[in-house]
Write an enzyme that holds these catalytic residues in place. Structure first.
Site, PDB file in Angstrom:
ATOM      1  CG  PHE A 106      -1.857   1.221   1.206  1.00  0.00           C
ATOM      2  CD1 PHE A 106      -3.042   1.191   0.484  1.00  0.00           C
ATOM      3  CD2 PHE A 106      -1.531   2.391   1.884  1.00  0.00           C
ATOM      4  CE1 PHE A 106      -3.893   2.300   0.446  1.00  0.00           C
ATOM      5  CE2 PHE A 106      -2.371   3.500   1.852  1.00  0.00           C
ATOM      6  CZ  PHE A 106      -3.555   3.452   1.132  1.00  0.00           C
ATOM      7  CG  ASP A 137       5.516   3.587   1.784  1.00  0.00           C
ATOM      8  OD1 ASP A 137       5.530   4.281   2.821  1.00  0.00           O
ATOM      9  OD2 ASP A 137       4.493   3.411   1.092  1.00  0.00           O
ATOM     10  CE  LYS A 172      -1.103   5.654   7.716  1.00  0.00           C
ATOM     11  NZ  LYS A 172      -0.738   5.017   6.455  1.00  0.00           N
TER      12      LYS A 172
HETATM   13  C1  LIG Z   1      -0.916   5.330   5.058  1.00  0.00           C
HETATM   14  C2  LIG Z   1       0.122   4.923   4.096  1.00  0.00           C
HETATM   15  C3  LIG Z   1       0.372   5.651   2.907  1.00  0.00           C
HETATM   16  C4  LIG Z   1      -0.484   6.816   2.499  1.00  0.00           C
HETATM   17  O1  LIG Z   1      -0.385   7.892   3.364  1.00  0.00           O
HETATM   18  P1  LIG Z   1      -1.463   9.085   3.264  1.00  0.00           P
HETATM   19  O2  LIG Z   1      -0.976  10.084   4.255  1.00  0.00           O
HETATM   20  O3  LIG Z   1      -2.788   8.495   3.598  1.00  0.00           O
HETATM   21  O4  LIG Z   1      -1.421   9.580   1.872  1.00  0.00           O
HETATM   22  C5  LIG Z   1       1.424   5.259   2.116  1.00  0.00           C
HETATM   23  N1  LIG Z   1       2.193   4.210   2.436  1.00  0.00           N
HETATM   24  C6  LIG Z   1       1.992   3.497   3.549  1.00  0.00           C
HETATM   25  C7  LIG Z   1       2.905   2.357   3.862  1.00  0.00           C
HETATM   26  C8  LIG Z   1       0.942   3.809   4.403  1.00  0.00           C
HETATM   27  O5  LIG Z   1       0.714   3.075   5.507  1.00  0.00           O
END
Ligand SMILES: *Cc1c(COP(=O)(O)O)cnc(C)c1O
Length: 392
Positions: free
Chosen positions: A136, A221, A250
């Protein structure tokens, strides 16, 4: 699952999520209160966003002071909060340059652009990026294409091309796919939304070796796994691997919209005008980021996170043993409990009724992402509340 709300009070909100008909009014540490005054123990924390819990005094103080001093001079000017946070991040990671953004998706979008530019400059125009099933990376068109979320294949077509989706933790598959056309491999050290699936050490280290050998970049990421969540400041450190690019989101803002794209000097190839954003380096959100990071860097804080991660794991293993559930997986304070044949979303709904906020990323998995400041007592309370819910 319940249907989107039909109450007129809620109807102006686009039904992009199935929300319970609760309105949260106040938060403090590991606790949330709804409008009726009912109290909830929060093991979601805005999806691992409130790294220090709700309304931590350091974050509140930083925001109040910064709000009364300078909000946003412009992304085209420097400000002290932006410089301070960039300095702290580069001092405590293996990266040299930072670009600030407002969401994880925006930071990842920047990482994809940076890799593509590097491929144009240094790898004969290579631009394909290997990503993983169940990964994700966000909800912009490019980050959706990079994600491997089941059900997204047919959504918002046509998709942005250039992503190769492989099975997670399958190094041989990467070895076969990583050719001259590939500029980078991008992954979450622990797949969060995918159900808390950690990369194996052999996989992470293998990816670093392969990308080095084949002149490709490794992108971590760490939007969910970074900022102490997995027991190290950044999760890749726990794997003994240094990526070329990392994204944060986050937890970095402690609850306000802040994200970051970090790169080593060798890879940092944006020229003026290539990348930007109205809120990049925003003084208000960067001040919150400084407060969060300084708290994480305080002596003993990360040791505490690791100890609480171990306690949460032990607590969940106890619950699992008592109720015949499955394994506990994850790292640090990002854990999941396999609920076996029990319906995880139903457990989440019953727990909420009982005043405990949990999340089910899969039909048979509960995810736990408490504040890094959660207390041992609150972890034990979670255990007993969860057992009471399961016993019903
Ligand atoms: C939550 C998340 C995103 C997206 O972040 P947003 O602030 O919602 O755009 C991207 N990568 C990972 C691994 C995430 O957990």
């Amino acid at each position: 699952m319940s249907q989107p709300s039909s109450s007129p009070r809620f109807s102006p909100i686009m039904p992009t999520a199935v929300r319970p008909e609760i309105v949260f009014a106040k938060g403090e540490g590991s606790w949330l209160w709804d409008e009726s005054g009912k109290r909830y123990l929060d093991f979601i924390q805005g999806w691992a966003v409130n790294a220090l819990g709700h309304c931590h005094p350091a974050v509140v103080q930083a925001l109040q002071t910064q709000a009364a001093t300078l909000l946003n001079p412009s992304p085209g000017f420097y400000n002290p909060a932006m410089l301070k946070l960039a300095g702290l991040l580069t001092d405590h990671s293996g990266f040299d340059h930072v670009f600030f953004a407002s969401s994880g998706a925006e930071a990842n979008e920047g990482a994809i652009k940076l890799a593509r530019k590097w491929g144009t400059l240094h790898k004969g125009g290579a631009h394909r990026i290997i990503t993983f099933e169940s990964g994700f990376h966000g909800r912009t068109l490019a980050t959706m294409a990079a994600s491997g979320k089941p059900g997204w294949e047919q959504l918002f077509t046509p998709h942005i091309p250039g992503f190769i989706k492989l099975p997670f933790n399958d190094l041989a598959a990467v070895e076969r796919a990583l050719d001259e056309s590939v500029v980078a491999v991008m992954l979450e050290p622990v797949q969060g939304e995918g159900g808390v699936i950690p990369a194996t050490v052999a996989f992470m280290q293998g990816l670093r070796r392969l990308t080095h050998e084949r002149h490709a970049l490794l992108i971590a990421d760490e939007v969910q796994t970074g900022m102490g969540r997995c027991g190290d400041l950044f999760a890749h450190q726990g794997y003994g691997v240094q990526p070329d690019i990392m994204t944060l989101g986050k937890g970095i803002g402690g609850g306000v919209p802040l994200a970051a794209l970090l790169a080593t000097k060798a890879v940092s190839c944006f020229a003026p005008g290539d990348q930007g954003g109205t809120y990049s380096g925003n003084a208000l959100t960067c001040a919150a980021g400084v407060a969060v990071l300084q708290t994480l860097l305080a002596p003993g804080f990360m040791e505490g996170v690791r100890a609480k991660g171990a306690l949460l794991r032990q607590t969940l293993e106890g619950v699992s043993a008592n109720f015949g559930l499955g394994a506990v997986r994850g790292r640090g304070l990002l854990l999941a409990l396999d609920t076996g044949n029990r319906d995880a979303p139903a457990i989440v709904a019953a727990a909420r009724e009982a005043g405990l906020l949990l999340n089910a990323p899969r039909p048979n998995a509960l995810r736990f992402m408490p504040a890094l400041t959660v207390s041992a007592g609150e972890i034990r309370l979670l255990g007993s509340m969860l057992e009471a819910v399961l016993a019903r």
